[in-house]
Design a protein around this motif. Structure first.
Motif, PDB file in Angstrom:
ATOM      1  N   LEU A 179    -138.246 -24.342  52.009  1.00 25.66           N
ATOM      2  CA  LEU A 179    -138.696 -25.502  51.232  1.00 25.66           C
ATOM      3  C   LEU A 179    -139.386 -26.517  52.144  1.00 25.66           C
ATOM      4  CD1 LEU A 179    -138.671 -27.203  48.620  1.00 25.66           C
ATOM      5  CD2 LEU A 179    -136.469 -28.083  49.353  1.00 25.66           C
ATOM      6  N   ILE A 180    -138.781 -26.778  53.301  1.00 23.81           N
ATOM      7  CA  ILE A 180    -139.336 -27.787  54.218  1.00 23.81           C
ATOM      8  C   ILE A 180    -140.750 -27.393  54.648  1.00 23.81           C
ATOM      9  CG2 ILE A 180    -139.121 -28.733  56.551  1.00 23.81           C
ATOM     10  CD1 ILE A 180    -136.086 -28.687  56.149  1.00 23.81           C
ATOM     11  N   PHE A 181    -140.908 -26.160  55.117  1.00 25.43           N
ATOM     12  CA  PHE A 181    -142.227 -25.764  55.625  1.00 25.43           C
ATOM     13  C   PHE A 181    -143.212 -25.482  54.501  1.00 25.43           C
ATOM     14  CE2 PHE A 181    -139.711 -25.267  59.423  1.00 25.43           C
ATOM     15  CZ  PHE A 181    -140.548 -25.829  60.361  1.00 25.43           C
ATOM     16  N   GLY A 182    -142.720 -25.034  53.363  1.00 26.91           N
ATOM     17  CA  GLY A 182    -143.611 -24.798  52.227  1.00 26.91           C
ATOM     18  C   GLY A 182    -144.248 -26.082  51.739  1.00 26.91           C
ATOM     19  N   SER A 183    -143.407 -27.106  51.490  1.00 28.70           N
ATOM     20  CA  SER A 183    -143.996 -28.346  50.981  1.00 28.70           C
ATOM     21  C   SER A 183    -144.783 -29.050  52.082  1.00 28.70           C
ATOM     22  CB  SER A 183    -142.926 -29.255  50.387  1.00 28.70           C
ATOM     23  OG  SER A 183    -141.937 -29.498  51.336  1.00 28.70           O
ATOM     24  N   ALA A 184    -144.372 -28.837  53.359  1.00 27.12           N
ATOM     25  CA  ALA A 184    -145.125 -29.461  54.452  1.00 27.12           C
ATOM     26  C   ALA A 184    -146.539 -28.895  54.543  1.00 27.12           C
ATOM     27  CB  ALA A 184    -144.394 -29.253  55.772  1.00 27.12           C
ATOM     28  N   THR A 185    -146.678 -27.598  54.220  1.00 25.06           N
ATOM     29  CA  THR A 185    -148.026 -27.005  54.249  1.00 25.06           C
ATOM     30  C   THR A 185    -148.942 -27.745  53.275  1.00 25.06           C
ATOM     31  OG1 THR A 185    -146.960 -24.882  54.629  1.00 25.06           O
ATOM     32  CG2 THR A 185    -149.280 -24.828  54.071  1.00 25.06           C
ATOM     33  N   ILE A 186    -148.439 -27.970  52.057  1.00 25.98           N
ATOM     34  CA  ILE A 186    -149.263 -28.653  51.049  1.00 25.98           C
ATOM     35  C   ILE A 186    -149.495 -30.100  51.472  1.00 25.98           C
ATOM     36  CG2 ILE A 186    -149.498 -29.148  48.596  1.00 25.98           C
ATOM     37  CD1 ILE A 186    -147.436 -27.051  48.010  1.00 25.98           C
ATOM     38  N   GLN A 187    -148.429 -30.747  51.962  1.00 26.98           N
ATOM     39  CA  GLN A 187    -148.545 -32.153  52.345  1.00 26.98           C
ATOM     40  C   GLN A 187    -149.576 -32.341  53.453  1.00 26.98           C
ATOM     41  OE1 GLN A 187    -146.666 -34.645  50.660  1.00 26.98           O
ATOM     42  NE2 GLN A 187    -148.300 -35.807  51.631  1.00 26.98           N
ATOM     43  N   SER A 188    -149.556 -31.444  54.449  1.00 28.67           N
ATOM     44  CA  SER A 188    -150.531 -31.552  55.540  1.00 28.67           C
ATOM     45  C   SER A 188    -151.943 -31.448  55.003  1.00 28.67           C
ATOM     46  CB  SER A 188    -150.318 -30.446  56.582  1.00 28.67           C
ATOM     47  OG  SER A 188    -148.987 -30.327  56.901  1.00 28.67           O
ATOM     48  N   ALA A 189    -152.151 -30.519  54.066  1.00 25.58           N
ATOM     49  CA  ALA A 189    -153.502 -30.353  53.509  1.00 25.58           C
ATOM     50  C   ALA A 189    -153.922 -31.619  52.758  1.00 25.58           C
ATOM     51  CB  ALA A 189    -153.539 -29.145  52.586  1.00 25.58           C
ATOM     52  N   VAL A 190    -152.971 -32.220  52.014  1.00 27.55           N
ATOM     53  CA  VAL A 190    -153.272 -33.461  51.287  1.00 27.55           C
ATOM     54  C   VAL A 190    -153.656 -34.558  52.275  1.00 27.55           C
ATOM     55  CG1 VAL A 190    -152.284 -35.284  49.841  1.00 27.55           C
ATOM     56  CG2 VAL A 190    -151.775 -32.889  49.351  1.00 27.55           C
ATOM     57  N   ASP A 191    -152.926 -34.641  53.400  1.00 30.32           N
ATOM     58  CA  ASP A 191    -153.185 -35.678  54.395  1.00 30.32           C
ATOM     59  C   ASP A 191    -154.389 -35.360  55.273  1.00 30.32           C
ATOM     60  OD1 ASP A 191    -150.956 -36.822  53.390  1.00 30.32           O
ATOM     61  OD2 ASP A 191    -149.608 -36.207  55.005  1.00 30.32           O
ATOM     62  N   GLY A 192    -155.019 -34.212  55.028  1.00 32.10           N
ATOM     63  CA  GLY A 192    -156.186 -33.847  55.811  1.00 32.10           C
ATOM     64  C   GLY A 192    -155.848 -33.338  57.195  1.00 32.10           C
ATOM     65  N   LEU A 193    -154.615 -32.877  57.398  1.00 35.01           N
ATOM     66  CA  LEU A 193    -154.225 -32.339  58.701  1.00 35.01           C
ATOM     67  C   LEU A 193    -154.347 -30.814  58.678  1.00 35.01           C
ATOM     68  CD1 LEU A 193    -150.986 -34.464  59.072  1.00 35.01           C
ATOM     69  CD2 LEU A 193    -153.200 -34.923  60.145  1.00 35.01           C
ATOM     70  N   ALA A 194    -154.176 -30.200  59.858  1.00 37.04           N
ATOM     71  CA  ALA A 194    -154.206 -28.735  59.924  1.00 37.04           C
ATOM     72  C   ALA A 194    -152.935 -28.198  59.282  1.00 37.04           C
ATOM     73  CB  ALA A 194    -154.291 -28.294  61.374  1.00 37.04           C
ATOM     74  N   TRP A 195    -153.071 -27.234  58.382  1.00 35.40           N
ATOM     75  CA  TRP A 195    -151.875 -26.721  57.700  1.00 35.40           C
ATOM     76  C   TRP A 195    -151.543 -25.298  58.101  1.00 35.40           C
ATOM     77  CZ3 TRP A 195    -153.913 -22.683  54.982  1.00 35.40           C
ATOM     78  CH2 TRP A 195    -155.257 -22.804  54.562  1.00 35.40           C
ATOM     79  N   SER A 196    -152.361 -24.725  58.996  1.00 36.93           N
ATOM     80  CA  SER A 196    -152.115 -23.314  59.318  1.00 36.93           C
ATOM     81  C   SER A 196    -150.819 -23.144  60.114  1.00 36.93           C
ATOM     82  CB  SER A 196    -153.293 -22.742  60.092  1.00 36.93           C
ATOM     83  OG  SER A 196    -153.483 -23.500  61.259  1.00 36.93           O
ATOM     84  N   GLY A 197    -150.408 -24.197  60.842  1.00 35.49           N
ATOM     85  CA  GLY A 197    -149.195 -24.093  61.659  1.00 35.49           C
ATOM     86  C   GLY A 197    -147.960 -23.852  60.816  1.00 35.49           C
ATOM     87  N   SER A 198    -147.770 -24.687  59.776  1.00 39.32           N
ATOM     88  CA  SER A 198    -146.561 -24.506  58.964  1.00 39.32           C
ATOM     89  C   SER A 198    -146.646 -23.221  58.147  1.00 39.32           C
ATOM     90  CB  SER A 198    -146.288 -25.725  58.082  1.00 39.32           C
ATOM     91  OG  SER A 198    -147.465 -26.374  57.748  1.00 39.32           O
ATOM     92  N   LEU A 199    -147.880 -22.838  57.791  1.00 38.88           N
ATOM     93  CA  LEU A 199    -148.037 -21.563  57.081  1.00 38.88           C
ATOM     94  C   LEU A 199    -147.618 -20.407  57.997  1.00 38.88           C
ATOM     95  CD1 LEU A 199    -149.095 -20.718  54.279  1.00 38.88           C
ATOM     96  CD2 LEU A 199    -151.223 -20.089  55.395  1.00 38.88           C
ATOM     97  N   ALA A 200    -147.988 -20.531  59.277  1.00 38.12           N
ATOM     98  CA  ALA A 200    -147.625 -19.477  60.237  1.00 38.12           C
ATOM     99  C   ALA A 200    -146.107 -19.396  60.382  1.00 38.12           C
ATOM    100  CB  ALA A 200    -148.275 -19.752  61.585  1.00 38.12           C
ATOM    101  N   ILE A 201    -145.440 -20.566  60.328  1.00 41.64           N
ATOM    102  CA  ILE A 201    -143.974 -20.540  60.441  1.00 41.64           C
ATOM    103  C   ILE A 201    -143.362 -19.842  59.225  1.00 41.64           C
ATOM    104  CG2 ILE A 201    -141.925 -22.008  60.449  1.00 41.64           C
ATOM    105  CD1 ILE A 201    -143.404 -23.822  62.349  1.00 41.64           C
TER     106      ILE A 201
END
Lengths: 225, 210, 254
Positions: A179-201
């Protein structure tokens, strides 16, 4: 030797997919649940787009988690009741292979469709368009991990008559990293940050779950008789 | 131990919540032989089958397949084994043919499946979902495995349950043919075979368990 | 033969009766050491250690909070290892230890959470904040509760033992992942939090009583584990002749 290792995977994958296809209405249930419960949030909180968009990553992930949890309970129970689980346990091949086949079928039938319809809820929650792709990808990877972890709980609670709430209790704490890394992936994309890291985790979680969960599930299923 | 010996069970017992379920069982089975396991309801016949298939671990004693403990030759033992339990493992949403295909060796062809189903009297029912069939017909679908299977050792737990007279005669002739071809059968039943004379073994449950 | 001799101690250790009789003489010693350490640590920590520069006297609750958290986590691993030993070598005593460790661990986790909340009020101004450590502790409590609930759901002892052991092992793989995830989640949402339990930078005068308390908690944990397991042994082996003799002896003495 390869037959020893691979035997059972494709047979069980095919059979479970065929069974799912025959009961198509059962399939739709988790998806409808996903949609209906998500609709409760704007009604319960507030319909302001800004506030909904802030909640969206977490809400969408929690709903997907619940939908996956609801459907995992029946993963082994019908096999347990009609005796096919017993046949699975006495097949000469590695027990992990049929299990892998069944969990894969569960993901194809529940997790993947959830990921694919999630943009619909994203639009309802005014999620920015840039977050759609990471959302679908994170849900696709993450629900596979949820299927594996949930299957451990389903196997452990299989012989118990009323396993439903217990299953949720056992499995929920184990779901938290996903849950933590899943929602963080979306949140990073919303904030305009790189989201591939949490997706990789999430991918790393899947690798661990795929390697270890079938062993735990096999051990738990052997307790069921 | 003769070369014909296929299964030896030595002093096997099982305890549940510190109670023994039945008096320790000793038995031997050779090729070309059937053994009828008798016992009252609740004496542990189904548990015995679970111990023999390795689904349950015995609390003491061991099971030997061709003279080797089954833990050491698990793959060979289970490949040679056909077990049909109380529950038929038949899926209601699949047709008889799909059910049988899934439970038979992977190489079984469609003709062999159709042939097996028609010889258990299910001709004309092969392509409709099994939830439309009766309990006896479900049982017949499961027992059609006796024809498609290549296994030499059969464990049948109550094979005659829910079957009509004709069905029972059919299964008995299958068992007869298997024995004549050198196979071995261990089965439990509350009724005697009509034509074939077989050795019997009585399993005695412990009273304290209840 | 040599192999046999090597393994006899292991299986004797696995005998509940042997454990019960052997631990009889350890109990007073362990109890005395635990009591001395806990009393020393508490008096030292609460009365003599200097107050914290920023938090004043309220920091003193760490003398309960930190040892309880330590043992709650270590206890989870002990429980999982006991379960694994029971699964692999089929030792009943090991499962009994696992069951006792689950109960004690859940209680310790609750103590850690409760003291954390009490500590939070003067420090953060709220009883509950989503601090990484406290959140991890909460998840650990859920894991313990899952173990306890799963155990009680089974009517059959053997299945209950094996199922909890499997759950414990799954949890062992997950606990570090959960801790790291929660840590990372915390840095994502609250980049600047006050780090309170940075032990190495603590003043030695504050740290020494903490060390005494941790040792005292370890002894107390061992004592509680042995007592719980002894009670469990008596209950499970109540039909064995040696337990009956023991009971007859006790009743005769009265």
């Amino acid at each position: 030797m390869s037959a020893v290792l691979s035997g059972g995977f494709s047979a069980y994958l095919y059979r479970d997919l065929l069974l799912a296809y025959r009961c198509r209405s059962d399939l739709a249930r988790p998806l409808i649940f996903f949609l209906v419960v998500s609709t409760l949030v704007p009604l319960g909180v507030a319909p302001e787009p800004a506030r909904l968009a802030a909640l969206a990553p977490g809400i969408i992930w929690i709903m997907a988690l619940l939908a996956s949890l609801l459907s995992i309970e029946s993963l082994f129970s019908s096999d347990f009741q009609d005796g096919s689980l017993e046949q699975m346990l006495i097949a000469p091949n590695l027990l992990a292979m049929p299990i892998l086949g069944k969990v894969t079928a569960h993901w194809l039938v529940i997790g993947l469709p959830l990921a694919l319809i999630s943009p619909l809820i994203g639009i309802m929650f005014s999620l920015p368009a840039v977050a759609m792709v990471p959302m679908v990808l994170s849900l696709a990877l993450g629900t596979a991990v949820l299927s594996f972890i949930g299957a451990v709980g389903a196997a452990l609670t299989l012989p118990l008559r009323k396993g439903g709430v217990l299953l949720a209790l056992l499995v929920m704490p184990l779901y938290m990293p996903v849950l933590i890394f899943g929602s963080a992936t979306i949140q990073s994309a919303v904030d305009g940050l790189a989201w591939s890291g949490s997706l990789a985790i999430l991918g790393a979680f899947l690798a661990i779950a795929m390697a270890l969960c079938p062993l735990a599930i096999a051990a738990a299923l052997r307790l069921s008789s | 131990m003769s070369a014909k010996n296929i299964l030896t069970v030595e002093n096997i017992a099982f305890e549940r919540n510190d109670n023994l379920l039945f008096h320790p069982v000793d038995l031997a089975l050779s090729r070309g032989e059937a053994l009828h396991i008798e016992g009252s309801n609740g004496s542990g016949k189904t548990t015995l089958f679970r111990l023999l298939t390795g689904v349950l671990q015995p609390s003491c004693g061991s099971v030997y397949f061709r003279g080797k403990p089954i833990e050491q030759c698990r793959y060979d033992y289970l490949s040679e084994l056909l077990f049909i339990g109380h529950q038929s493992a038949v899926k209601g949403m699949l047709s008889a043919q799909e059910n049988l295909k899934w439970m038979s060796p992977p190489a079984t062809s469609a003709e062999e499946l159709a042939c097996a189903l028609s010889s258990v009297g299910l001709e004309g029912y092969t392509h409709i979902p099994c939830h439309n069939l009766s309990a006896g017909q479900h049982r017949r679908v499961a027992l059609a495995r006796l024809i498609t299977s290549k296994a030499s050792l059969w464990y049948l737990d109550e094979p005659f349950a829910a079957l009509d007279k004709q069905g029972i005669a059919l299964i008995e002739s299958c068992m007869q043919a298997h024995i004549e071809q050198g196979g071995a059968i261990l089965f439990s039943s509350h009724q005697d075979l009509a034509k074939t004379a077989v050795r019997k073994y009585s399993i005695v449950g412990y009273q304290e368990a209840f | 033969m040599k192999l046999n001799r090597q393994w006899t101690w292991f299986h004797r250790l696995g005998s509940p009766r042997w454990f019960y009789q052997k631990t009889q003489c350890w109990l007073p010693w362990l109890g005395a050491i635990a009591a001395i350490l806990l009393v020393t640590g508490l008096v030292w920590g609460l009365a003599f250690a200097p107050p914290d520069a920023r938090q004043g006297n309220s920091f003193r609750i760490i003398y309960l909070h930190v040892p309880a958290s330590f043992l709650a986590l270590a206890g989870y691993y002990l429980m999982a290892i006991a379960g694994a030993v029971g699964l692999i070598w089929r030792i009943k005593l090991s499962f009994m230890l696992m069951k006792s460790a689950a109960t004690i661990g859940a209680a310790l986790t609750f103590i850690a959470l409760f003291t954390g909340a009490v500590w939070g009020k003067p420090t953060w101004g709220a009883y509950w904040v989503w601090d990484a450590r406290i959140t991890s502790m909460l998840i650990l409590l859920f894991l313990y509760l899952g173990m306890l609930v799963l155990r009680h759901a089974f009517t059959n002892h053997e299945s209950a033992n094996k199922a909890s052991a499997i759950l414990g092992l799954v949890g062992t793989v997950n606990v570090p992942i959960i801790y790291k995830s929660v840590d990372w989640w915390q840095t994502l949402h609250q980049p600047a939090t006050i780090k309170l339990t940075s032990a190495p930078s603590m003043h030695p005068d504050m740290f020494a009583p903490l060390l005494v308390m941790i040792l005292g908690f370890y002894c107390f944990y061992a004592l509680a584990l042995i007592l719980f397991t002894r009670a469990e042994i008596l209950e499970r082996e109540r039909r064995a002749s040696w337990v009956r003799e023991l009971v007859a002896e006790k009743q005769g003495g009265l």
